[in-house]
Write an enzyme that holds these catalytic residues in place. Structure first.
Site, mmCIF file in Angstrom:
data_model
loop_
_atom_site.group_PDB
_atom_site.id
_atom_site.type_symbol
_atom_site.label_atom_id
_atom_site.label_comp_id
_atom_site.label_asym_id
_atom_site.label_seq_id
_atom_site.Cartn_x
_atom_site.Cartn_y
_atom_site.Cartn_z
ATOM 1 N N LEU A 103 0.875 -1.168 0.000
ATOM 2 C CA LEU A 103 0.000 0.000 0.000
ATOM 3 C C LEU A 103 0.911 1.216 0.000
ATOM 4 O O LEU A 103 1.929 1.239 0.702
ATOM 5 C CB LEU A 103 -0.908 0.020 1.237
ATOM 6 C CG LEU A 103 -2.082 -0.966 1.266
ATOM 7 C CD1 LEU A 103 -2.834 -0.851 2.582
ATOM 8 C CD2 LEU A 103 -3.037 -0.745 0.097
ATOM 9 N N ASP A 104 0.537 2.233 -0.748
ATOM 10 C CA ASP A 104 1.346 3.444 -0.792
ATOM 11 C C ASP A 104 1.498 4.048 0.596
ATOM 12 O O ASP A 104 0.675 3.800 1.488
ATOM 13 C CB ASP A 104 0.704 4.482 -1.709
ATOM 14 C CG ASP A 104 0.512 3.971 -3.130
ATOM 15 O OD1 ASP A 104 1.321 3.126 -3.548
ATOM 16 O OD2 ASP A 104 -0.440 4.414 -3.790
ATOM 17 N N LEU A 105 2.504 4.885 0.737
ATOM 18 C CA LEU A 105 2.766 5.553 2.006
ATOM 19 C C LEU A 105 1.523 6.264 2.531
ATOM 20 O O LEU A 105 1.205 6.199 3.727
ATOM 21 C CB LEU A 105 3.906 6.558 1.829
ATOM 22 C CG LEU A 105 4.304 7.361 3.071
ATOM 23 C CD1 LEU A 105 4.978 6.468 4.106
ATOM 24 C CD2 LEU A 105 5.235 8.517 2.673
#
Length: 244
Positions: A103-105
Site C-alpha cells: 500500500l502506498d505511504l
C-alpha cells in the site's frame, strides 16, 4: 527431496516467490556456503544448508495477520529513509512477517502480513484473480460515462487495466466516495485510474481482500487470521452489476 530454491524460500517464509527471485539475483542466498544466482537452482532443505544474508532459513510456524495500515507507514521491512514501517505495528509477534503486496505511504487499510510465501504467491499472482476492494474519495463528481471507462478497463502507463467493479457510495461537498474492486496490483493503480478520468484521489483505503473485510478493526491494529478467514480471500466473484 530437491525443490526449486524459490519454492523453498517461500515455504520458509523468507519472501514470496517473486521476492525470492530478487534475493537470489542479489546474491543474498547461499547453498552450502556457495552463492546462488541462477533461477533454476534446486536444493534439498533436509540435506543442504541454505542461508539468507548469512542466516540459516528456518521452517517456522505460519502466521497470518490482517493489519489496518495507517497513512505514513511504508510496506517494506527496511527503509533507508528511516520512515515508520508496517512491521513496527506488529507488537507481540516474534516471527518475521512480510507484507503481501504493498500500500502506498499515504494509503490506509487492509494489509495482509505473513511468513507464508506460498500463500502470498497465490494472492499476488494474476491468474488467481484475488479481488481487492478500495474506497476512494475523489475530487468532483465522476459521470456515469467516466466510471464506465474504469469498469471496461482504461489505459494507464501504456497498459489497459482489467475490468473493474465500481459504485458511488456517497456524494459530499465537492467530492465523491467511490468503491472500486480490482484484481490487479500495479503500482498506485487505483490513483492512476481515477487520474486518467480527471478525478484526483484525495484519500484511499483498501477495505477487503476477496470477502475478507477490514470491518471494525481500528487503525494501526491487527488481528490473527483463522483458516476460515484465509478461505474468504479467494472468494473472487464481482457483484452482479455496478451501481452508481
Amino acid at each position: 527431496m530437491e525443490e526449486r530454491l524459490q519454492k523453498i524460500l517461500a515455504k520458509a517464509g523468507i519472501a514470496s516467490r517473486r521476492q525470492a527471485e530478487q534475493l537470489i539475483r542479489a546474491g543474498r542466498i547461499r547453498i552450502n556456503d556457495q552463492v546462488v544466482v541462477e533461477m533454476g537452482c534446486k536444493a534439498d532443505p533436509a540435506r543442504d544448508r541454505i542461508t539468507c544474508d548469512g542466516k540459516p532459513i528456518d521452517f517456522e510456524e505460519k502466521i497470518y495477520v490482517l493489519l489496518n495500515k495507517p497513512a505514513g507507514y511504508v510496506t517494506t521491512l527496511a527503509d533507508p529513509q528511516g520512515r515508520p514501517m508496517v512491521s513496527d505495528l506488529l507488537t507481540g509477534i516474534a516471527e518475521r512477517l512480510f507484507p503481501v503486496g504493498r500500500l502506498d505511504l499515504d494509503t490506509e487499510g487492509a494489509l495482509l502480513m505473513t511468513n507464508d510465501g506460498e500463500l502470498a504467491n497465490r494472492i499476488l499472482h494474476p491468474r488467481f484473480e484475488v479481488n481487492k476492494t478500495y474506497e476512494a474519495l475523489v475530487a468532483g463528481f465522476p459521470s456515469r460515462e467516466k466510471l464506465a471507462l474504469l469498469e471496461q478497463g482504461i489505459v494507464i502507463d501504456g497498459i489497459k487495466t482489467r475490468p473493474a467493479w465500481v459504485r458511488v457510495l456517497q456524494r459530499r461537498s465537492g467530492a465523491s466516495l467511490i468503491e472500486i474492486v480490482i484484481h490487479e496490483g500495479k503500482k498506485r493503480q487505483v490513483r492512476k485510474m481515477f487520474q486518467a478520468i480527471d478525478h484526483r484521489v484525495v484519500h484511499l483505503k483498501r477495505t477487503a481482500y476477496g470477502q475478507l473485510c477490514l470491518g471494525p478493526l481500528p487503525l494501526g491494529k491487527f488481528r490473527i487470521l483463522s483458516p476460515d478467514d484465509l478461505k474468504k480471500i479467494f472468494h473472487t466473484k464481482f457483484p452482479l452489476q455496478s451501481k452508481t
